[in-house]
Write a protein that holds these residues in place. Structure first.
Motif, PDB file in Angstrom:
ATOM      1  N   ALA A   1      40.206  98.451  86.912  1.00 53.10           N
ATOM      2  CA  ALA A   1      41.505  97.918  87.329  1.00 53.10           C
ATOM      3  C   ALA A   1      41.385  96.965  88.506  1.00 53.10           C
ATOM      4  O   ALA A   1      42.189  96.042  88.645  1.00 53.10           O
ATOM      5  CB  ALA A   1      42.449  99.067  87.669  1.00 53.10           C
ATOM      6  N   SER A   2      40.373  97.164  89.375  1.00 49.25           N
ATOM      7  CA  SER A   2      40.247  96.337  90.577  1.00 49.25           C
ATOM      8  C   SER A   2      39.020  95.436  90.573  1.00 49.25           C
ATOM      9  O   SER A   2      38.935  94.506  91.366  1.00 49.25           O
ATOM     10  CB  SER A   2      40.195  97.235  91.821  1.00 49.25           C
ATOM     11  OG  SER A   2      39.127  98.168  91.715  1.00 49.25           O
TER      12      SER A   2
ATOM     13  N   VAL B   1      41.982  97.117  80.775  1.00 50.29           N
ATOM     14  CA  VAL B   1      40.837  97.924  81.204  1.00 50.29           C
ATOM     15  C   VAL B   1      40.086  97.227  82.340  1.00 50.29           C
ATOM     16  O   VAL B   1      39.779  97.837  83.370  1.00 50.29           O
ATOM     17  CB  VAL B   1      39.897  98.209  80.020  1.00 50.29           C
ATOM     18  CG1 VAL B   1      38.690  99.031  80.489  1.00 50.29           C
ATOM     19  CG2 VAL B   1      40.638  98.953  78.914  1.00 50.29           C
ATOM     20  N   PHE B   2      39.763  95.937  82.174  1.00 48.40           N
ATOM     21  CA  PHE B   2      39.124  95.137  83.224  1.00 48.40           C
ATOM     22  C   PHE B   2      39.943  93.861  83.430  1.00 48.40           C
ATOM     23  O   PHE B   2      39.458  92.751  83.154  1.00 48.40           O
ATOM     24  CB  PHE B   2      37.680  94.787  82.841  1.00 48.40           C
ATOM     25  CG  PHE B   2      36.732  95.946  82.834  1.00 48.40           C
ATOM     26  CD1 PHE B   2      36.085  96.343  83.991  1.00 48.40           C
ATOM     27  CD2 PHE B   2      36.493  96.659  81.664  1.00 48.40           C
ATOM     28  CE1 PHE B   2      35.210  97.419  83.997  1.00 48.40           C
ATOM     29  CE2 PHE B   2      35.624  97.734  81.642  1.00 48.40           C
ATOM     30  CZ  PHE B   2      34.988  98.120  82.815  1.00 48.40           C
ATOM     31  N   PRO B   3      41.149  93.975  83.943  1.00 50.04           N
ATOM     32  CA  PRO B   3      42.058  92.813  83.956  1.00 50.04           C
ATOM     33  C   PRO B   3      41.640  91.686  84.878  1.00 50.04           C
ATOM     34  O   PRO B   3      42.070  90.545  84.696  1.00 50.04           O
ATOM     35  CB  PRO B   3      43.391  93.429  84.403  1.00 50.04           C
ATOM     36  CG  PRO B   3      43.005  94.642  85.198  1.00 50.04           C
ATOM     37  CD  PRO B   3      41.783  95.175  84.512  1.00 50.04           C
ATOM     38  N   HIS B   4      40.778  91.975  85.896  1.00 49.78           N
ATOM     39  CA  HIS B   4      40.409  90.954  86.884  1.00 49.78           C
ATOM     40  C   HIS B   4      38.919  90.625  86.882  1.00 49.78           C
ATOM     41  O   HIS B   4      38.480  89.791  87.682  1.00 49.78           O
ATOM     42  CB  HIS B   4      40.819  91.414  88.289  1.00 49.78           C
ATOM     43  CG  HIS B   4      42.257  91.800  88.410  1.00 49.78           C
ATOM     44  ND1 HIS B   4      43.289  90.899  88.295  1.00 49.78           N
ATOM     45  CD2 HIS B   4      42.833  93.022  88.612  1.00 49.78           C
ATOM     46  CE1 HIS B   4      44.448  91.529  88.435  1.00 49.78           C
ATOM     47  NE2 HIS B   4      44.201  92.803  88.623  1.00 49.78           N
ATOM     48  N   LEU B   5      38.135  91.246  86.012  1.00 52.84           N
ATOM     49  CA  LEU B   5      36.689  91.061  86.025  1.00 52.84           C
ATOM     50  C   LEU B   5      36.322  89.632  85.645  1.00 52.84           C
ATOM     51  O   LEU B   5      36.720  89.134  84.594  1.00 52.84           O
ATOM     52  CB  LEU B   5      36.025  92.042  85.055  1.00 52.84           C
ATOM     53  CG  LEU B   5      34.502  92.096  85.091  1.00 52.84           C
ATOM     54  CD1 LEU B   5      34.012  92.625  86.430  1.00 52.84           C
ATOM     55  CD2 LEU B   5      33.971  92.968  83.946  1.00 52.84           C
ATOM     56  N   ARG B   6      35.526  88.981  86.517  1.00 54.85           N
ATOM     57  CA  ARG B   6      35.110  87.593  86.287  1.00 54.85           C
ATOM     58  C   ARG B   6      33.610  87.448  86.049  1.00 54.85           C
ATOM     59  O   ARG B   6      33.172  86.447  85.477  1.00 54.85           O
ATOM     60  CB  ARG B   6      35.529  86.710  87.474  1.00 54.85           C
ATOM     61  CG  ARG B   6      37.039  86.604  87.636  1.00 54.85           C
ATOM     62  CD  ARG B   6      37.431  85.640  88.731  1.00 54.85           C
ATOM     63  NE  ARG B   6      38.866  85.512  88.853  1.00 54.85           N
ATOM     64  CZ  ARG B   6      39.627  84.700  88.125  1.00 54.85           C
ATOM     65  NH1 ARG B   6      39.072  83.930  87.218  1.00 54.85           N
ATOM     66  NH2 ARG B   6      40.930  84.664  88.293  1.00 54.85           N
ATOM     67  N   GLU B   7      32.822  88.434  86.488  1.00 56.50           N
ATOM     68  CA  GLU B   7      31.368  88.314  86.371  1.00 56.50           C
ATOM     69  C   GLU B   7      30.786  89.665  86.006  1.00 56.50           C
ATOM     70  O   GLU B   7      31.072  90.667  86.654  1.00 56.50           O
ATOM     71  CB  GLU B   7      30.785  87.807  87.691  1.00 56.50           C
ATOM     72  CG  GLU B   7      29.325  87.428  87.634  1.00 56.50           C
ATOM     73  CD  GLU B   7      28.856  86.700  88.885  1.00 56.50           C
ATOM     74  OE1 GLU B   7      27.627  86.607  89.081  1.00 56.50           O
ATOM     75  OE2 GLU B   7      29.714  86.230  89.656  1.00 56.50           O
ATOM     76  N   LEU B   8      29.953  89.687  84.954  1.00 52.33           N
ATOM     77  CA  LEU B   8      29.344  90.922  84.470  1.00 52.33           C
ATOM     78  C   LEU B   8      27.867  90.681  84.229  1.00 52.33           C
ATOM     79  O   LEU B   8      27.485  89.733  83.537  1.00 52.33           O
ATOM     80  CB  LEU B   8      30.016  91.376  83.170  1.00 52.33           C
ATOM     81  CG  LEU B   8      29.370  92.560  82.436  1.00 52.33           C
ATOM     82  CD1 LEU B   8      29.433  93.820  83.283  1.00 52.33           C
ATOM     83  CD2 LEU B   8      30.040  92.784  81.074  1.00 52.33           C
ATOM     84  N   GLY B   9      27.014  91.545  84.802  1.00 55.26           N
ATOM     85  CA  GLY B   9      25.578  91.450  84.598  1.00 55.26           C
ATOM     86  C   GLY B   9      24.993  92.796  84.224  1.00 55.26           C
ATOM     87  O   GLY B   9      25.301  93.803  84.872  1.00 55.26           O
ATOM     88  N   ILE B  10      24.166  92.816  83.177  1.00 53.38           N
ATOM     89  CA  ILE B  10      23.464  94.027  82.755  1.00 53.38           C
ATOM     90  C   ILE B  10      21.979  93.777  82.955  1.00 53.38           C
ATOM     91  O   ILE B  10      21.395  92.886  82.335  1.00 53.38           O
ATOM     92  CB  ILE B  10      23.752  94.362  81.279  1.00 53.38           C
ATOM     93  CG1 ILE B  10      25.263  94.419  81.015  1.00 53.38           C
ATOM     94  CG2 ILE B  10      23.084  95.679  80.894  1.00 53.38           C
ATOM     95  CD1 ILE B  10      25.996  95.486  81.783  1.00 53.38           C
ATOM     96  N   CYS B  11      21.339  94.551  83.846  1.00 54.23           N
ATOM     97  CA  CYS B  11      19.956  94.309  84.250  1.00 54.23           C
ATOM     98  C   CYS B  11      19.088  95.502  83.842  1.00 54.23           C
ATOM     99  O   CYS B  11      19.356  96.639  84.272  1.00 54.23           O
ATOM    100  CB  CYS B  11      19.856  94.104  85.755  1.00 54.23           C
ATOM    101  SG  CYS B  11      21.087  92.972  86.442  1.00 54.23           S
TER     102      CYS B  11
END
Length: 476
Positions: A147-148, A172-182
């Motif tokens: 949410a945040s 679910v992820f209304p504000h997510l701008r960057e996602l990284g899976i390492c």
């Protein structure tokens, strides 16, 4: 008898404490978390400022240097206390110094619950398992932080099974701008879930991932940049991405010897930066057409005119790959900056990498009969040739480009290293190309052909590749 002077000099005013609350909270937010918490003891003026400041937590500041002490357990315990004692919000949580396994995974679940309750905005969460351990699965409570969250990077985890999480929804992820899976494990369906639940996602990265997800299929109205960095996949497909500007493929491999990666470009009208396409490892598909070597004519359905910056990796000692390079170039008619990286130094591909065989070299008749390449003849202004050694077909390709590119202004040749012997040898091979008569662009007073060794330790960085403010992110 004269009375002694007992006057106490005036104390200097505490100018810092006199600052407004907003400035003091800004000061506190820039301190390591332990020092920030201790400001409560400075004076009554500072009391409560730390708890009123959005928290910036880096667990590296909580480690102990005592010899013989397992620093991971104390750090985990202090992280739990900090998260519980601060009311939030949490602007930044950088938790990368803990070893989480089955014995203390309850603490991780509690962290994620607190982070969700207190509105974490930026979260970098990395586990430090033993090398022989399978990554631990993240609890479902991770999905409740959405949410945040604005930025989320996860390292060395098994992604939570989204099939039993919240239903797919942009909430679910209304504000997510960057996602990284390492170095993690993520099922294809989990990637689809994240894309469907992140209506503002702009950057997605897979970094050092192994096999899962094995098919990266992108359908997103907001994504602008996708990066695969040192990862194993079977397929990368841009299905429908109207805002996509950049697709970066760096050191990507298929999960098995002799296999290739399908790179498919569908609907991506804003895609301007692409690379490194690898003529040995990638099968390029545009629309529903696979681009093969020896293709001399392309239809509008197999062109991507939006690409302005293209990077291609080529084994020049393999004639078939040189032909594939020429076919690739015909699919991108508006390229203005062309990056070519020679991979001839990769000895895994050759029985005898040191000996040049006659069959490695394409003859002059071949180069004379190369058909039109629109981007070279009417668009290319800059060429960067990385890992140049002057080996088979490398000088010939440069001659072809110089002789046809009427808008070409700048050629940069980067050697594999700064050795003076290689510099002298390559310079002598390229000396004839400095002549103005070799260039199709006759308007240049002096052709710009620069030869230099790549700076020692110069490695292409993920931060440059993902920075959308840099128009050309490749090594130059």
């Amino acid at each position: 008898m004269e009375k002694a002077n007992t006057t106490i000099p005036h104390e200097r005013p505490n100018r810092i404490s006199a600052l407004p609350d907003g400035l003091l909270r800004n000061v506190v937010s820039r301190l390591p978390v332990k020092d920030g918490a201790r400001t409560d003891a400075l004076s009554r003026r500072w009391r409560g400022l730390w708890r009123a400041t959005p928290l910036v937590l880096d667990d590296a500041h909580l480690l102990t240097d005592v010899l013989g002490v397992d620093w991971r357990a104390p750090a985990a315990a202090v992280v739990s206390r900090v998260l519980a004692s601060h009311p939030g919000p949490f602007r930044w949580a950088h938790l990368v110094s803990n070893f989480i396994d089955e014995t203390n995974q309850d603490a991780l679940a509690e962290w994620l619950r607190l982070l969700a309750d207190k509105g974490v905005e930026n979260l970098i969460l990395v586990n430090r398992p033993w090398f022989d351990k399978v990554p631990l699965q993240l609890p479902q409570s991770l999905l409740c932080c959405g949410a945040s969250l604005r930025r989320l990077y996860l390292g060395v985890w098994l992604f939570p099974f989204t099939s039993s999480g919240p239903p797919r929804s942009p909430d679910v992820f209304p504000h997510l701008r960057e996602l990284g899976i390492c170095q993690g494990i993520m099922q294809d369906c989990d990637l689809d879930y994240m894309l469907a639940c992140s209506p503002k996602l702009e950057i997605f990265a897979l970094i050092s991932n192994y096999c899962l997800p094995d098919r990266v299929r992108i359908g997103s109205h907001t994504l602008r940049c996708v990066l695969l960095w040192h990862s194993l996949v079977d397929e990368v497909a841009i299905i429908a991405a109207p805002q996509m500007q950049r697709l970066i493929l760096y050191c990507t491999h298929a999960p098995g010897p002799g296999r290739t990666i399908k790179v498919k470009i569908g609907y991506a009208p804003q895609l301007t930066v692409l690379g490194y396409l690898d003529t040995a490892k990638h099968v390029l598909e545009i629309g529903n057409t696979i681009i093969k070597a020896r293709v001399t004519k392309v239809s509008p359905n197999t062109e991507v005119p939006s690409i302005k910056v293209l990077a291609v990796k080529v084994r020049f000692r393999v004639p078939g790959e040189v032909r594939t390079l020429l076919s690739f170039l015909r699919c991108f008619p508006e390229v203005e900056t062309l990056h070519i990286m020679a991979s001839d130094n990769d000895t895994d591909y050759y029985d005898d990498a040191g000996e040049v065989k006659p069959r490695d070299k394409l003859n002059s008749t071949f180069w004379e009969r190369v058909g039109p390449i629109k981007c070279v003849q009417s668009r290319v202004k800059k060429v960067v040739f990385d890992q140049f050694s002057g080996g088979p077909n490398q000088v010939e390709l440069l001659k072809l480009v110089l002789a046809r590119a009427v808008l070409l202004q700048n050629v940069i040749v980067l050697l594999a290293g700064p050795e003076s012997m290689m510099m002298n040898e390559v310079t002598s091979k390229l000396q004839p190309l400095v002549s103005k008569r070799m260039w199709a662009n006759k308007s240049l007073r002096k052709p710009s052909l620069e030869v230099r060794g790549r700076a020692a330790g110069h490695i292409w960085s993920y931060s440059d590749a993902s920075d959308l403010s840099i128009s050309d992110p490749f090594i130059s």
